[in-house]
Write a protein that holds these residues in place. Sequence first.
Motif, PDB file in Angstrom:
ATOM      1  N   ARG A   1      40.790  45.051  41.795  1.00  0.00           N
ATOM      2  CA  ARG A   1      42.240  45.173  42.000  1.00  0.00           C
ATOM      3  C   ARG A   1      43.033  44.305  41.030  1.00  0.00           C
ATOM      4  NH1 ARG A   1      39.500  46.147  46.427  1.00  0.00           N
ATOM      5  NH2 ARG A   1      40.210  47.741  47.885  1.00  0.00           N
ATOM      6  N   CYS A   2      42.383  43.312  40.443  1.00  0.00           N
ATOM      7  CA  CYS A   2      43.150  42.469  39.514  1.00  0.00           C
ATOM      8  C   CYS A   2      42.981  42.945  38.068  1.00  0.00           C
ATOM      9  CB  CYS A   2      42.784  41.005  39.673  1.00  0.00           C
ATOM     10  SG  CYS A   2      41.059  40.690  39.811  1.00  0.00           S
ATOM     11  N   GLY A   3      42.272  44.034  37.848  1.00  0.00           N
ATOM     12  CA  GLY A   3      42.262  44.664  36.521  1.00  0.00           C
ATOM     13  C   GLY A   3      41.414  43.998  35.469  1.00  0.00           C
TER      14      GLY A   3
ATOM     15  N   LEU B   1      35.180  37.884  35.388  1.00  0.00           N
ATOM     16  CA  LEU B   1      35.568  37.863  36.798  1.00  0.00           C
ATOM     17  C   LEU B   1      36.850  37.078  37.003  1.00  0.00           C
ATOM     18  CD1 LEU B   1      33.471  35.188  38.541  1.00  0.00           C
ATOM     19  CD2 LEU B   1      32.653  36.145  36.425  1.00  0.00           C
ATOM     20  N   MET B   2      37.609  37.513  38.008  1.00  0.00           N
ATOM     21  CA  MET B   2      38.813  36.749  38.371  1.00  0.00           C
ATOM     22  C   MET B   2      38.665  36.288  39.812  1.00  0.00           C
ATOM     23  SD  MET B   2      41.797  38.693  36.316  1.00  0.00           S
ATOM     24  CE  MET B   2      43.059  37.468  36.147  1.00  0.00           C
ATOM     25  N   CYS B   3      38.977  37.161  40.775  1.00  0.00           N
ATOM     26  CA  CYS B   3      38.855  36.710  42.173  1.00  0.00           C
ATOM     27  C   CYS B   3      37.399  36.581  42.581  1.00  0.00           C
ATOM     28  CB  CYS B   3      39.576  37.664  43.109  1.00  0.00           C
ATOM     29  SG  CYS B   3      38.624  39.141  43.521  1.00  0.00           S
ATOM     30  N   GLY B   4      36.550  37.396  41.988  1.00  0.00           N
ATOM     31  CA  GLY B   4      35.123  37.312  42.298  1.00  0.00           C
ATOM     32  C   GLY B   4      34.678  38.177  43.454  1.00  0.00           C
ATOM     33  N   PHE B   5      35.614  38.737  44.247  1.00  0.00           N
ATOM     34  CA  PHE B   5      35.185  39.549  45.385  1.00  0.00           C
ATOM     35  C   PHE B   5      34.470  40.822  44.935  1.00  0.00           C
ATOM     36  CE2 PHE B   5      37.531  36.855  48.148  1.00  0.00           C
ATOM     37  CZ  PHE B   5      36.907  37.028  49.366  1.00  0.00           C
ATOM     38  N   CYS B   6      34.961  41.412  43.847  1.00  0.00           N
ATOM     39  CA  CYS B   6      34.360  42.666  43.399  1.00  0.00           C
ATOM     40  C   CYS B   6      33.139  42.412  42.510  1.00  0.00           C
ATOM     41  CB  CYS B   6      35.387  43.484  42.632  1.00  0.00           C
ATOM     42  SG  CYS B   6      35.964  42.658  41.135  1.00  0.00           S
ATOM     43  N   THR B   7      32.991  41.176  42.023  1.00  0.00           N
ATOM     44  CA  THR B   7      31.981  40.889  40.996  1.00  0.00           C
ATOM     45  C   THR B   7      30.542  41.208  41.413  1.00  0.00           C
ATOM     46  OG1 THR B   7      33.459  39.179  40.189  1.00  0.00           O
ATOM     47  CG2 THR B   7      31.209  39.136  39.355  1.00  0.00           C
ATOM     48  N   PRO B   8      30.099  40.786  42.612  1.00  0.00           N
ATOM     49  CA  PRO B   8      28.709  41.104  42.968  1.00  0.00           C
ATOM     50  C   PRO B   8      28.423  42.606  42.944  1.00  0.00           C
ATOM     51  CG  PRO B   8      29.635  39.514  44.502  1.00  0.00           C
ATOM     52  CD  PRO B   8      30.769  40.000  43.659  1.00  0.00           C
TER      53      PRO B   8
HETATM   54  S1  FES Z   1      37.839  40.175  40.020  1.00  0.00           S
HETATM   55 FE1  FES Z   1      37.883  40.719  42.112  1.00  0.00          FE
HETATM   56  S2  FES Z   1      39.206  42.364  42.392  1.00  0.00           S
HETATM   57 FE2  FES Z   1      39.123  41.897  40.300  1.00  0.00          FE
END
Ligand code: FES
Length: 213
Positions: free
Chosen positions: A194-196, A156-163
């Motif tokens: 979005r952050c790949g 995970l990076m931003c975490g928004f997509c993770t869940p």
């Molecule tokens: S980790 Fe959240 S958009 Fe990629």
Amino acid sequence: MAKTRDDEEQKPEHSSSRRRFLKGVGIAGAGAAIADHLWTEAEAKEEQNGAGRTLSGATKITLQVNGEPRTVEVEPRTTLLNALRNHLEPAVTGPKLVCDMGTCGACTVLLDDKPVYSCLVLAVDATNKKITTVEGLGSPEKLNSVQAAFVEQDALMCGFCTPGFVTTISAYLKKNPNPTLEEVREACKGNFCRCGTYPRVFEAALAAAKSAI
Ligand code: FES
Ligand code: FES
């Protein structure tokens, strides 16, 4: 009846009731006074067209969230995502609001064990269904295999997509416990990062599958 993501993917054209709903959401964004006026007009038109009884006003419903009955007051147009995040007390904030239009998968929850975009499901349509969010898959003390693999693989990076990814993959591994990389990629096609971080997400999914064998 609430549609699963598979249904949405098979039918890219939204149903007329879905279009009506999205139109309502669009109207709601236009400002309270205009929204109320337009919304009432839309409701009146639907009545005239014989589209059936239109619900209005706040309604008390009970949602089965992560194994617990949760009573909440919502409007008929309140989405399941909105109900979980903004109407429940305490809130369930694992599913994230990102696109709010069924394209990113950040809001994914399981309805009767099938992944759905909770921003496209009305809360009133989710009563009498088992709702599982990322919080219900495991606990901080006892992560499920996918949650643990995401941590181990640094997926995970931003975490928004993770869940959304964790929820989608957890459901998929129940259906297919020993997937190939291609199958994992296919299963995740309704989720966007979005952050790949995709390579690590897929590695985590395969590692979770291996750990459960
Ligand atoms: S980790 Fe959240 S958009 Fe990629
Ligand atoms: S917030 Fe629901 S699909 Fe993006």
